[in-house]
Design a protein around this motif. Structure first.
Motif, short mmCIF file in Angstrom:
data_model
loop_
_atom_site.label_atom_id
_atom_site.label_comp_id
_atom_site.label_asym_id
_atom_site.label_seq_id
_atom_site.Cartn_x
_atom_site.Cartn_y
_atom_site.Cartn_z
N VAL A 70 9.72 -15.77 13.15
CA VAL A 70 9.43 -15.27 14.49
C VAL A 70 8.21 -14.34 14.44
O VAL A 70 7.34 -14.40 15.30
CB VAL A 70 10.67 -14.55 15.07
N VAL A 71 8.14 -13.53 13.40
CA VAL A 71 7.02 -12.59 13.25
C VAL A 71 5.74 -13.33 12.86
O VAL A 71 4.69 -13.11 13.46
CB VAL A 71 7.35 -11.50 12.20
N THR A 72 5.82 -14.20 11.87
CA THR A 72 4.60 -14.87 11.41
C THR A 72 4.05 -15.83 12.46
O THR A 72 2.83 -15.94 12.61
CB THR A 72 4.83 -15.60 10.07
N ASP A 73 4.93 -16.50 13.20
CA ASP A 73 4.45 -17.38 14.27
C ASP A 73 3.75 -16.56 15.35
O ASP A 73 2.72 -16.96 15.88
CB ASP A 73 5.61 -18.17 14.89
N TRP A 74 4.30 -15.40 15.68
CA TRP A 74 3.71 -14.53 16.71
C TRP A 74 2.38 -13.95 16.23
O TRP A 74 1.38 -13.97 16.95
CB TRP A 74 4.69 -13.41 17.05
N ALA A 75 2.35 -13.44 15.00
CA ALA A 75 1.15 -12.78 14.48
C ALA A 75 0.01 -13.77 14.25
O ALA A 75 -1.15 -13.39 14.31
CB ALA A 75 1.47 -12.04 13.19
N GLY A 76 0.35 -15.02 13.96
CA GLY A 76 -0.68 -16.03 13.74
C GLY A 76 -1.20 -16.10 12.32
O GLY A 76 -2.03 -16.94 12.00
N ASP A 77 -0.70 -15.21 11.46
CA ASP A 77 -1.13 -15.20 10.05
C ASP A 77 0.00 -14.65 9.20
O ASP A 77 0.29 -13.45 9.27
CB ASP A 77 -2.38 -14.32 9.90
N PRO A 78 0.64 -15.49 8.38
CA PRO A 78 1.73 -15.00 7.53
C PRO A 78 1.30 -13.86 6.61
O PRO A 78 2.10 -13.00 6.27
CB PRO A 78 2.15 -16.22 6.72
N GLY A 79 0.03 -13.83 6.25
CA GLY A 79 -0.49 -12.78 5.37
C GLY A 79 -0.59 -11.43 6.04
O GLY A 79 -0.84 -10.42 5.36
N SER A 80 -0.40 -11.38 7.34
CA SER A 80 -0.49 -10.10 8.05
C SER A 80 0.78 -9.26 7.90
O SER A 80 0.76 -8.07 8.22
CB SER A 80 -0.80 -10.33 9.53
N VAL A 81 1.86 -9.86 7.42
CA VAL A 81 3.10 -9.10 7.21
C VAL A 81 2.94 -8.31 5.90
O VAL A 81 2.81 -8.89 4.83
CB VAL A 81 4.33 -10.03 7.14
N VAL A 82 2.94 -6.99 6.02
CA VAL A 82 2.73 -6.15 4.84
C VAL A 82 4.04 -5.62 4.27
O VAL A 82 4.08 -5.17 3.12
CB VAL A 82 1.75 -4.99 5.12
N GLU A 83 5.10 -5.66 5.07
CA GLU A 83 6.41 -5.21 4.58
C GLU A 83 7.48 -5.87 5.45
O GLU A 83 7.29 -6.04 6.66
CB GLU A 83 6.52 -3.70 4.69
N TYR A 84 8.59 -6.25 4.81
CA TYR A 84 9.68 -6.88 5.54
C TYR A 84 10.97 -6.62 4.81
O TYR A 84 11.04 -6.75 3.58
CB TYR A 84 9.43 -8.39 5.65
#
Length: 143
Positions: A70-84
């Motif tokens: 849900v987060v990566t689809d919204w952000a448009g870039d899986p690499g933008s997630v820095v912590e989860y």
């Protein structure tokens, strides 16, 4: 891939598009092959019941990964997630039928950090009306 979300376009309270993920026994078999996690509680009713479960359950990491989509689809870039991170609150029971179950995931921007240009997204994941992940949060660096 979706266009990247701009930091300036996001406010606290912004809701991410909710998603529903189907989970069947064959889904668990494919995930086991990809992850190498062949624990029998994810495919054997007998073993799952022997260890005190009502039946076969989905892999926790599978559930966690679906929520992160849900987060990566919204952000448009899986690499933008820095912590989860999440806490597993309830297993996802997967019946031995052609329907399976669903995991419903929604998210909302809960905080912004102007200096780091990150947002904290709080996620809610449920299955069968029960919360399956607690403290599910992602920090995302936006463009």
């Amino acid at each position: 891939m979706a266009a990247q979300v701009s930091y300036e376009d996001v406010e606290v309270g912004t809701e991410l598009p909710a998603q529903t993920f189907p989970v069947r026994r064959d889904t668990l078999v494919r995930y086991a092959g990809a992850s190498g996690d062949f624990n029998p509680i994810h495919w054997s009713e007998r073993i799952a019941q022997q260890v005190g479960l009502d039946g076969v359950i989905a892999h926790g990491m599978f559930t966690m990964a679906e929520a992160a989509r849900v987060v990566t689809d919204w952000a448009g870039d899986p690499g933008s997630v820095v912590e989860y991170g999440v806490r597993f609150t309830r297993p996802v029971a997967v019946p031995d039928d052609d329907t399976g179950v669903t995991v419903e995931v929604s998210g909302k921007v809960a905080a912004k950090d102007d200096e780091a240009r990150t947002v904290r997204v709080d996620l809610t994941a449920t299955s069968g009306g029960e919360k399956v992940l607690g403290m599910s949060r992602a920090t995302v660096r936006l463009a």
